[in-house]
Design a protein around this motif. Structure first.
Motif, PDB file in Angstrom:
ATOM      1  N   GLY A  89      -3.132  -3.391  -1.623  1.00  0.00           N
ATOM      2  CA  GLY A  89      -3.679  -2.164  -2.204  1.00  0.00           C
ATOM      3  C   GLY A  89      -5.178  -2.187  -2.273  1.00  0.00           C
ATOM      4  O   GLY A  89      -5.825  -3.117  -1.761  1.00  0.00           O
ATOM      5  N   GLY A  90      -5.731  -1.164  -2.896  1.00  0.00           N
ATOM      6  CA  GLY A  90      -7.181  -1.096  -3.003  1.00  0.00           C
ATOM      7  C   GLY A  90      -7.641   0.244  -3.521  1.00  0.00           C
ATOM      8  O   GLY A  90      -6.842   1.008  -4.077  1.00  0.00           O
ATOM      9  N   ASP A  91      -8.898   0.522  -3.331  1.00  0.00           N
ATOM     10  CA  ASP A  91      -9.452   1.818  -3.709  1.00  0.00           C
ATOM     11  C   ASP A  91     -10.560   2.159  -2.715  1.00  0.00           C
ATOM     12  O   ASP A  91     -11.235   1.256  -2.185  1.00  0.00           O
ATOM     13  CB  ASP A  91     -10.002   1.763  -5.141  1.00  0.00           C
ATOM     14  CG  ASP A  91     -10.192   3.157  -5.718  1.00  0.00           C
ATOM     15  OD1 ASP A  91      -9.525   4.106  -5.247  1.00  0.00           O
ATOM     16  OD2 ASP A  91     -11.019   3.304  -6.636  1.00  0.00           O
ATOM     17  N   THR A  92     -10.722   3.433  -2.450  1.00  0.00           N
ATOM     18  CA  THR A  92     -11.692   3.880  -1.457  1.00  0.00           C
ATOM     19  C   THR A  92     -12.523   5.021  -2.028  1.00  0.00           C
ATOM     20  O   THR A  92     -11.962   6.027  -2.465  1.00  0.00           O
ATOM     21  CB  THR A  92     -10.954   4.375  -0.192  1.00  0.00           C
ATOM     22  OG1 THR A  92     -10.115   3.321   0.288  1.00  0.00           O
ATOM     23  CG2 THR A  92     -11.942   4.766   0.891  1.00  0.00           C
ATOM     24  N   VAL A  93     -13.835   4.859  -2.057  1.00  0.00           N
ATOM     25  CA  VAL A  93     -14.733   5.906  -2.564  1.00  0.00           C
ATOM     26  C   VAL A  93     -15.941   6.009  -1.634  1.00  0.00           C
ATOM     27  O   VAL A  93     -16.175   5.125  -0.805  1.00  0.00           O
ATOM     28  CB  VAL A  93     -15.226   5.584  -4.008  1.00  0.00           C
ATOM     29  CG1 VAL A  93     -14.059   5.526  -4.980  1.00  0.00           C
ATOM     30  CG2 VAL A  93     -16.032   4.285  -4.051  1.00  0.00           C
ATOM     31  N   ILE A 150       0.841  -1.204   0.000  1.00  0.00           N
ATOM     32  CA  ILE A 150       0.000   0.000   0.000  1.00  0.00           C
ATOM     33  C   ILE A 150       0.875   1.252   0.000  1.00  0.00           C
ATOM     34  O   ILE A 150       1.846   1.331   0.754  1.00  0.00           O
ATOM     35  CB  ILE A 150      -0.935  -0.013   1.238  1.00  0.00           C
ATOM     36  CG1 ILE A 150      -1.975  -1.128   1.094  1.00  0.00           C
ATOM     37  CG2 ILE A 150      -1.625   1.343   1.421  1.00  0.00           C
ATOM     38  CD1 ILE A 150      -2.843  -1.336   2.323  1.00  0.00           C
ATOM     39  N   GLY A 151       0.534   2.250  -0.852  1.00  0.00           N
ATOM     40  CA  GLY A 151       1.260   3.512  -0.789  1.00  0.00           C
ATOM     41  C   GLY A 151       1.810   4.024  -2.107  1.00  0.00           C
ATOM     42  O   GLY A 151       2.487   5.043  -2.129  1.00  0.00           O
ATOM     43  N   ASP A 152       1.521   3.353  -3.206  1.00  0.00           N
ATOM     44  CA  ASP A 152       1.938   3.900  -4.503  1.00  0.00           C
ATOM     45  C   ASP A 152       0.780   3.751  -5.487  1.00  0.00           C
ATOM     46  O   ASP A 152      -0.322   3.357  -5.104  1.00  0.00           O
ATOM     47  CB  ASP A 152       3.204   3.178  -4.998  1.00  0.00           C
ATOM     48  CG  ASP A 152       4.125   4.125  -5.772  1.00  0.00           C
ATOM     49  OD1 ASP A 152       3.632   4.808  -6.704  1.00  0.00           O
ATOM     50  OD2 ASP A 152       5.321   4.207  -5.430  1.00  0.00           O
TER      51      ASP A 152
HETATM   52  P1  ADP Z   1      -4.287   6.350  -6.613  1.00  0.00           P
HETATM   53  O1  ADP Z   1      -5.049   7.626  -6.512  1.00  0.00           O
HETATM   54  O2  ADP Z   1      -2.887   6.507  -7.099  1.00  0.00           O
HETATM   55  O3  ADP Z   1      -5.031   5.258  -7.303  1.00  0.00           O
HETATM   56  P2  ADP Z   1      -5.129   6.076  -3.944  1.00  0.00           P
HETATM   57  O4  ADP Z   1      -4.922   7.439  -3.422  1.00  0.00           O
HETATM   58  O5  ADP Z   1      -6.496   5.642  -4.363  1.00  0.00           O
HETATM   59  O6  ADP Z   1      -4.109   5.815  -5.120  1.00  0.00           O
HETATM   60  O7  ADP Z   1      -4.605   5.030  -2.877  1.00  0.00           O
HETATM   61  C1  ADP Z   1      -3.414   5.242  -2.191  1.00  0.00           C
HETATM   62  C2  ADP Z   1      -2.852   3.896  -1.755  1.00  0.00           C
HETATM   63  O8  ADP Z   1      -3.737   3.297  -0.835  1.00  0.00           O
HETATM   64  C3  ADP Z   1      -2.691   2.919  -2.909  1.00  0.00           C
HETATM   65  O9  ADP Z   1      -1.538   2.146  -2.667  1.00  0.00           O
HETATM   66  C4  ADP Z   1      -3.915   2.057  -2.806  1.00  0.00           C
HETATM   67  O10 ADP Z   1      -3.686   0.776  -3.322  1.00  0.00           O
HETATM   68  C5  ADP Z   1      -4.163   2.038  -1.312  1.00  0.00           C
HETATM   69  N1  ADP Z   1      -5.597   1.873  -0.954  1.00  0.00           N
HETATM   70  C6  ADP Z   1      -6.619   2.716  -1.247  1.00  0.00           C
HETATM   71  N2  ADP Z   1      -7.784   2.243  -0.758  1.00  0.00           N
HETATM   72  C7  ADP Z   1      -7.495   1.087  -0.137  1.00  0.00           C
HETATM   73  C8  ADP Z   1      -8.285   0.116   0.553  1.00  0.00           C
HETATM   74  N3  ADP Z   1      -9.589   0.229   0.695  1.00  0.00           N
HETATM   75  N4  ADP Z   1      -7.645  -0.971   1.037  1.00  0.00           N
HETATM   76  C9  ADP Z   1      -6.322  -1.117   0.890  1.00  0.00           C
HETATM   77  N5  ADP Z   1      -5.533  -0.264   0.259  1.00  0.00           N
HETATM   78  C10 ADP Z   1      -6.102   0.849  -0.258  1.00  0.00           C
END
Ligand code: ADP
Ligand code: MG
Length: 333
Positions: free
Chosen positions: A125-129, A30-32
């Motif tokens: 990793g992941g995405d959050t909305v 997580i973090g890129d």
């Molecule tokens: P980007 O905008 O470059 O797609 P984000 O700002 O959405 O990245 O996410 C920052 C980091 O946090 C990324 O490494 C992403 O994979 C991780 N991340 C975001 N949401 C989640 C989640 N729900 N669970 C785990 N990791 C997450």
């Protein structure tokens, strides 16, 4: 605190600790913009995804937040088990209403991390909305299997034995006793709330030469049909041979239902259903966690259940209604 107070980045900070179980395969977690992981040479890559929506797949009444996360992980890891594979890397996408409680979300992630740690899966990793709809969680999981050895649904051959793992129907029994607010029955309740994926047995079955494999997410009947259809064979099973846990039988008696209905149509057991060459019969018999329930025969993809020596009936893939009498046939005719 609400997730709207922490914002997206505060949320990610809250969940990003303690996410790696096997760092040797992770270059960047997580973090890129992307995670970076290493695949094992000479292995095929498996990928699967599974989604849960609040109000559809879980509710506060029967499922604690920790268990929501645990079950989400299990559903994905179980799909890797059903290919005979090794689970490796996961990403998780979350759509949350703005007023979602941060503690509630952290508990979901604790459950997800717990099952990931148990099965050596990295959360990378992941995405959050946010959403105006219900809380929705989706995990995508990568796994591996030695090149060319993934166990498909389509390989069952006439003559093969049909095998299931452990006992079936416990999750449906657990849900039934939870809904009826009956005390005790902790084995069944746990089977419903924290089902375990059968990773070791999946790999063992692949190594022994299983010809087809499925995980039991929708009930034994549905999974039997999937193998029968994909493999273009019939499957004949013996009702008496379907392994039922003592507690599940007791719950069924108490609630006045047939425990076989839970096994056949209940689902969410995440046990394995497979077919193996007949020569493996003694090995399966000697294995304490695997049970032979029938045989693969020549046919157009039907599933036949023998209720006793005399009587057999065609199973329906889904929505089966308590041994519908119209489906009965006399095998002596
Ligand atoms: P980007 O905008 O470059 O797609 P984000 O700002 O959405 O990245 O996410 C920052 C980091 O946090 C990324 O490494 C992403 O994979 C991780 N991340 C975001 N949401 C989640 C989640 N729900 N669970 C785990 N990791 C997450
Ligand atoms: Mg980016």
């Amino acid at each position: 605190m609400k997730v709207s107070d922490t914002g997206e980045f505060g949320f990610i900070d809250a969940i990003k600790l303690n996410t790696l179980s096997d760092e040797t395969t992770v270059v960047k977690g997580i973090g890129d913009d992307c995670a970076v992981y290493r695949a094992t040479p000479e292995y095929d890559q498996l990928i699967t995804t599974d989604m849960m929506v609040r109000g559809i797949h879980f509710s506060e009444q029967t499922t604690a937040p920790f268990d929501v996360g645990y079950r989400l992980g299990t559903a994905n890891i179980s799909d890797i088990a059903a290919m005979g594979g090794i689970p490796r890397q996961a990403v998780v996408a979350v759509a949350m209403p703005a007023d979602t409680d941060l503690g509630y979300m952290s508990a979901i992630f604790d459950g997800l991390k717990e099952v990931c740690h148990t099965y050596k899966v990295n959360l990378i990793g992941g995405d959050t909305v946010t959403t105006t709809g219900p809380l929705t969680l989706s995990v995508t999981l990568v796994g591996e299997v030695p090149k060319g050895q993934a166990v498909l649904r389509s390989g069952a051959q006439p003559g093969d034995l049909v095998v299931v793992s452990n006992t079936i129907g416990n999750s449906a029994a657990g849900l039934a006793v939870l809904l009826a607010q009956i005390k005790g029955f902790n084995f069944c309740k746990r089977a419903h709330q924290r089902p375990e994926p059968q990773i070791k047995l999946g790999q063992w079955l692949r190594q022994q030469g299983a010809t087809a494999l499925n995980d039991i997410s929708d009930g034994l009947s549905s999974e039997l049909h999937e193998i029968a259809k994909a493999s273009k064979v019939n499957i004949e099973i013996k009702g008496m041979a379907i392994p039922l846990h003592e507690e599940t039988k007791q719950a069924a008696q108490l609630l006045g239902v047939n425990p076989l209905d839970w096994a056949l149509y209940g689902g969410e057991d995440f046990q394995l259903l497979g077919t193996v060459p007949q020569a493996l019969g003694p090995l399966i018999e000697a294995h304490k966690d695997l049970h032979c329930i029938g045989q693969v025969t020549v046919g157009p993809g039907k599933v036949i259940l023998y209720t006793d020596e005399e009587e057999a009936l065609f199973l329906e893939p889904k929505g089966y209604d308590h041994f519908k009498t119209t489906d009965r046939m006399n095998i002596k005719e």
